[in-house]
Design a protein around this motif. Sequence first.
Motif, mmCIF file in Angstrom:
data_model
loop_
_atom_site.group_PDB
_atom_site.id
_atom_site.type_symbol
_atom_site.label_atom_id
_atom_site.label_comp_id
_atom_site.label_asym_id
_atom_site.label_seq_id
_atom_site.Cartn_x
_atom_site.Cartn_y
_atom_site.Cartn_z
ATOM 1 N N LEU A 76 35.744 -61.574 28.627
ATOM 2 C CA LEU A 76 37.045 -62.236 28.610
ATOM 3 C C LEU A 76 38.082 -61.330 27.948
ATOM 4 N N PRO A 77 39.324 -61.357 28.416
ATOM 5 C CA PRO A 77 40.354 -60.529 27.777
ATOM 6 C C PRO A 77 40.579 -60.907 26.319
ATOM 7 N N GLN A 78 40.213 -62.133 25.959
ATOM 8 C CA GLN A 78 40.364 -62.559 24.564
ATOM 9 C C GLN A 78 39.429 -61.814 23.618
ATOM 10 N N TYR A 79 38.341 -61.233 24.127
ATOM 11 C CA TYR A 79 37.375 -60.609 23.216
ATOM 12 C C TYR A 79 38.043 -59.520 22.376
ATOM 13 N N ASP A 80 38.685 -58.565 23.024
ATOM 14 C CA ASP A 80 39.335 -57.496 22.268
ATOM 15 C C ASP A 80 40.561 -58.003 21.519
ATOM 16 N N ALA A 81 41.245 -58.998 22.063
ATOM 17 C CA ALA A 81 42.392 -59.562 21.347
ATOM 18 C C ALA A 81 41.945 -60.198 20.035
ATOM 19 N N VAL A 82 40.820 -60.878 20.063
ATOM 20 C CA VAL A 82 40.245 -61.458 18.844
ATOM 21 C C VAL A 82 39.879 -60.358 17.847
ATOM 22 N N SER A 83 39.261 -59.283 18.336
ATOM 23 C CA SER A 83 38.884 -58.181 17.457
ATOM 24 C C SER A 83 40.092 -57.626 16.721
ATOM 25 N N LEU A 84 41.223 -57.573 17.411
ATOM 26 C CA LEU A 84 42.445 -57.023 16.830
ATOM 27 C C LEU A 84 43.163 -58.010 15.913
ATOM 28 N N LEU A 85 43.224 -59.269 16.313
ATOM 29 C CA LEU A 85 44.043 -60.243 15.594
ATOM 30 C C LEU A 85 43.264 -61.097 14.606
ATOM 31 N N ARG A 86 41.957 -61.116 14.723
ATOM 32 C CA ARG A 86 41.083 -61.750 13.724
ATOM 33 C C ARG A 86 40.192 -60.662 13.125
ATOM 34 N N ASP A 87 40.835 -59.596 12.716
ATOM 35 C CA ASP A 87 40.220 -58.369 12.219
ATOM 36 C C ASP A 87 39.574 -58.618 10.855
ATOM 37 N N SER A 88 38.322 -58.231 10.711
ATOM 38 C CA SER A 88 37.621 -58.410 9.438
ATOM 39 C C SER A 88 38.186 -57.524 8.327
ATOM 40 N N TYR A 89 38.969 -56.504 8.683
ATOM 41 C CA TYR A 89 39.466 -55.548 7.691
ATOM 42 C C TYR A 89 40.943 -55.739 7.355
ATOM 43 N N VAL A 90 41.634 -56.558 8.138
ATOM 44 C CA VAL A 90 43.062 -56.794 7.939
ATOM 45 C C VAL A 90 43.348 -58.264 8.228
ATOM 46 N N ARG A 91 44.090 -58.908 7.348
ATOM 47 C CA ARG A 91 44.460 -60.297 7.609
ATOM 48 C C ARG A 91 45.960 -60.378 7.854
ATOM 49 N N LEU A 92 46.330 -60.818 9.030
ATOM 50 C CA LEU A 92 47.728 -60.919 9.414
ATOM 51 C C LEU A 92 48.265 -62.317 9.148
ATOM 52 N N ASP A 93 49.570 -62.412 8.934
ATOM 53 C CA ASP A 93 50.236 -63.698 8.781
ATOM 54 C C ASP A 93 50.025 -64.547 10.038
ATOM 55 N N ALA A 94 49.780 -65.837 9.837
ATOM 56 C CA ALA A 94 49.454 -66.717 10.960
ATOM 57 C C ALA A 94 50.558 -66.749 12.009
ATOM 58 N N SER A 95 51.807 -66.714 11.570
ATOM 59 C CA SER A 95 52.905 -66.752 12.538
ATOM 60 C C SER A 95 52.941 -65.482 13.383
#
Length: 338
Positions: free
Chosen positions: A225-244
């Motif tokens: 699924l295209p979401q797989y890599d998107a998840v890796s980037l945006l739910r990154d175990s090494y970086v936490r991004l702001d929810a917005s």
Amino acid sequence: MELPESIRLLFPPEERARLDLSTIKGDASNRQYFRVTGPGGASVVCADPAFRDAAPENYPFLVVRDLFARHGIRVPELLGMAHERGLLLLEDCGDLMMQDEIPMLDRNRLAARYRQIIDLLVRIQSIRPDEKTPDTAIPFSLAFDEEKLMFEFDFFIEHALNGYFRGRLDGRAIAELRGEFLAIARLLVLPEHFVLNHRDFHSRNIMLFRDEPVVIDFQDARLGLPQYDAVSLLRDSYVRLDASLVDELKRYHFEQLVRHELTAMEWTEYLRLFDLMAFQRNVKAVGTFCYQTTVIGNRAFEPCIAPTLGYLRSSIAARPELAAAGRLLEPLIPGTSR
């Protein structure tokens, strides 16, 4: 022959005595990396025992590197190899990972950088089989099918539940949880939506060399699924991004997929599969971190366990399909209780 001497043989005889070798911190694999500095400048050597046992034309790193390069994806140049010694000589793309840059960026520059990386991701996801790399060859012959997804879930059971967190869940709970994992895996096997995925597309696998993103660690690419890599980037175990910002970037990824005619999903379905895929990917990552900690004795990944488990809360809260698994995982997830 000792490894340093084998590495020196990659270079002209007149340079070998003047080479300086230093170890580069590697990934969670059996590969070793060295920076080699000499009269001709710096380069990187990857020592991979698996390369000795594979024909170069079937070695995943070389196949995917060539595929990406042919489609304009910036990857390290291949400068040479010694197949019989399991050595690859690669371009040195520096030490600056995307992870390192993130704390230095304000919100606007951070969003711009991530949009740039998502554009790069969509270019990867646009790659299709061709004459040189047909659909019967890797990476197109591999997919996140039920077997692969369950392998990753079972790896978590073995190394997290029966290893690092041993005793938190009893045998009955683990068996029930595996049944939930199987149901989730089956929800994610939708070949009609599959695209090519890097498979580990996060901030440590994107180098910034002269401000240009360079993709590394791509040898496990496969369809999913295209979401797989998107998840890796945006739910990154090494970086936490702001929810917005995460919400903004999910929308941007979806819009680019639609623009490039890579998906027929509606926005609501994209979000649903993003949450389900995030659950699977984060569980998989925790299994890897626990394995590295307890089996390999590499404690560098241990600090990533709790934050990655913490990601599960939002996925579980958003999707009823994850409720039963979430209830069973409560003893592991920070900030939850029975």
